[in-house]
Design a protein around this motif. Sequence first.
Motif, short mmCIF file in Angstrom:
data_model
loop_
_atom_site.label_atom_id
_atom_site.label_comp_id
_atom_site.label_asym_id
_atom_site.label_seq_id
_atom_site.Cartn_x
_atom_site.Cartn_y
_atom_site.Cartn_z
N GLU A 31 0.41 -1.59 -0.06
CA GLU A 31 0.18 0.22 0.32
C GLU A 31 0.79 1.34 -0.34
OE1 GLU A 31 -3.41 0.91 2.13
OE2 GLU A 31 -2.22 1.55 3.73
N TYR A 32 0.20 2.14 -0.96
CA TYR A 32 1.26 3.62 -1.17
C TYR A 32 0.09 4.42 -0.93
CZ TYR A 32 5.01 0.39 -3.35
OH TYR A 32 6.18 0.02 -3.84
N ARG A 33 0.99 5.52 -0.08
CA ARG A 33 -0.05 6.60 0.04
C ARG A 33 0.47 7.43 -1.29
NH1 ARG A 33 1.91 10.77 3.23
NH2 ARG A 33 3.23 9.19 4.13
N ASP A 34 -0.66 8.34 -1.50
CA ASP A 34 -0.45 9.47 -2.72
C ASP A 34 -0.72 11.13 -2.47
OD1 ASP A 34 -0.48 11.36 -4.71
OD2 ASP A 34 -1.77 9.28 -6.61
N ASN A 35 1.20 11.60 -2.27
CA ASN A 35 0.34 12.78 -1.37
C ASN A 35 -0.06 13.64 -2.79
OD1 ASN A 35 2.19 13.60 -3.75
ND2 ASN A 35 4.18 14.53 -2.46
N PHE A 36 -1.25 13.27 -3.54
CA PHE A 36 -1.62 14.61 -4.22
C PHE A 36 -1.23 14.96 -5.46
CE2 PHE A 36 -3.99 13.69 -0.26
CZ PHE A 36 -5.74 13.27 -1.27
N GLN A 37 -0.03 14.78 -5.37
CA GLN A 37 0.84 15.39 -6.18
C GLN A 37 1.70 14.96 -7.02
OE1 GLN A 37 4.04 17.81 -4.01
NE2 GLN A 37 3.44 19.37 -5.26
N GLY A 38 1.78 13.37 -7.08
CA GLY A 38 2.09 12.46 -7.53
C GLY A 38 3.57 11.66 -7.23
N LEU A 71 5.68 4.66 0.64
CA LEU A 71 5.34 3.52 0.41
C LEU A 71 4.63 3.73 2.46
CD1 LEU A 71 5.48 0.41 0.84
CD2 LEU A 71 7.86 0.77 1.52
N ASN A 72 3.73 2.85 2.83
CA ASN A 72 3.13 3.04 3.67
C ASN A 72 3.32 1.59 4.21
OD1 ASN A 72 1.06 5.09 4.55
ND2 ASN A 72 -0.89 4.40 3.81
N ARG A 73 2.92 0.79 3.88
CA ARG A 73 3.08 -0.63 4.78
C ARG A 73 2.53 -1.50 3.50
NH1 ARG A 73 -3.25 -0.74 7.50
NH2 ARG A 73 -4.21 -0.10 5.96
N ALA A 74 3.05 -2.99 4.52
CA ALA A 74 2.85 -3.81 3.15
C ALA A 74 2.67 -5.30 3.59
CB ALA A 74 3.91 -4.34 2.10
N LEU A 75 2.49 -6.49 3.32
CA LEU A 75 1.89 -7.65 3.58
C LEU A 75 2.77 -8.68 2.95
CD1 LEU A 75 0.55 -8.59 6.18
CD2 LEU A 75 -1.55 -8.87 4.46
N GLY A 98 -8.95 -0.09 8.48
CA GLY A 98 -7.31 -0.08 9.44
C GLY A 98 -6.63 -1.35 8.80
N GLU A 99 -6.04 -2.63 10.07
CA GLU A 99 -4.62 -3.21 9.91
C GLU A 99 -5.31 -3.14 8.60
OE1 GLU A 99 -3.12 -6.98 12.21
OE2 GLU A 99 -4.53 -5.96 13.39
N LEU A 100 -3.91 -3.66 7.54
CA LEU A 100 -4.05 -4.67 6.76
C LEU A 100 -3.74 -6.04 7.43
CD1 LEU A 100 -3.60 -4.65 3.85
CD2 LEU A 100 -0.71 -4.34 4.25
N GLN A 101 -4.69 -6.58 7.01
CA GLN A 101 -4.69 -8.72 7.39
C GLN A 101 -5.02 -9.10 6.05
OE1 GLN A 101 -8.38 -8.78 10.05
NE2 GLN A 101 -8.45 -11.12 10.01
N SER A 102 -5.01 -10.35 6.06
CA SER A 102 -5.10 -11.79 5.35
C SER A 102 -6.06 -12.78 5.55
CB SER A 102 -3.96 -12.07 4.75
OG SER A 102 -3.30 -13.15 5.93
#
Length: 405
Positions: free
Chosen positions: A97-104, A108-112, A155-159
């Motif tokens: 999961e990435y976060r876009d700062n609205f400028q393109g 990196l937010n988090r990964a699983l 919320g939490e990234l969960q598989s």
Amino acid sequence: MWTDIRLLAAGVLVLGTTVNAIPWPGSHDAILHVASYDGKITTLSLKSTKRGGFDLTPVPPPMTGTEISPSWLILKDGHLLYSVDEGLNATVGRLTEYRDNFQGKLVLNRALEAPVGGVHGAVYAGGKALADSLLTVPLPPYSDPGIVSTYRIDGELQSFPAIKFDFGAPGPNPSRQEAPHPHQIIVDPTGDYVLVPDLGSDLVHVFNVDKTTLQLSARDPLQVEGGSGPRHGVFGKDGSFFYLVAELANSVMVYKATALPDGAGMKFDFVQKTDTFAGAFEKDKKAVPSTAAASEIALSPCGSHIVISNRKDNFFSQVDAPADSLATYSIDPQKGTLSPIGIFSAAGPIPRQFALNKKGNLAAVGLQGSGEVAIIKYDDTTGKFGDVIARVDVGEQVVCVIWDE
């Protein structure tokens, strides 16, 4: 006419921190994100120029996060970007999961960790969950199941436990149907069902969505013609018709789609079958090359046209300039049937995937064969493509491009 490509210097994103970042270089007409098998997610800026052309520019440098071979990108809520990782030549894949700062710019937010083989994904249950299809290639005696992985993403990234569907014997095309090959995740317009075309089994698996637990429950699948190899599909504007591309048969099938009450499943009534070349090879009295493989399908923004990409059909190839095709069709609003509009150059080889912008005036084509992204004019009124206005070399094997809008 193709525009010149000019690379711009920018900062490097490292685990959520922007290092020596240069401010976004002025206004832009559009932002795109591109996944390629060399492990990069590249952000592109499409900008008009004073001389009346367009520049398509990688800014900032490509993001190299946790993925090994990102294969699909999903934009959620306009600022979260999810990357599905096929994990080629690896023992583990990733959902990132990435976060876009609205400028393109992506952070990196988090990964699983995820199973290898992810080739497509989509969010469901109102954006609370994400599903991805795993292109499994088990060994004989073909007892390993096809897999769909699901995740909670609010919320939490969960598989969640993987959803498995068994495979019987090889299909009519044993070289391509030796195992389950789930290729896509499709959420129906009601949000009550998830569909998964399976090239290896000649099925479209159907799952009911529990919007409280976010779990998927199998319902009766859609059985298609043996050896056709369903790959990708899309619902029509009001959800009454379902359009399914078969990669092995190079055909598109139309079904009347009806959601059954109480989550009991979906009913599909066959309406039409036609080729994915808008009749071009038949019109020219030419044989379809054995290498041809239909790939992506999309509903145009106005809802009146279907667009399909074809790989390795070489319809527009010239000496030292390979180019495959994009075919367009008009939709009969009452019957749901397709009528060919025309076939157009994909501007290069192996257009594995493409995306139309919301305005319906541009298409971004991911050219896996050349590692490029090409921007082509599109007229959603006529369903016809025009000139290539910009292109850029992104890297090895571009597999997905999306508009950030």
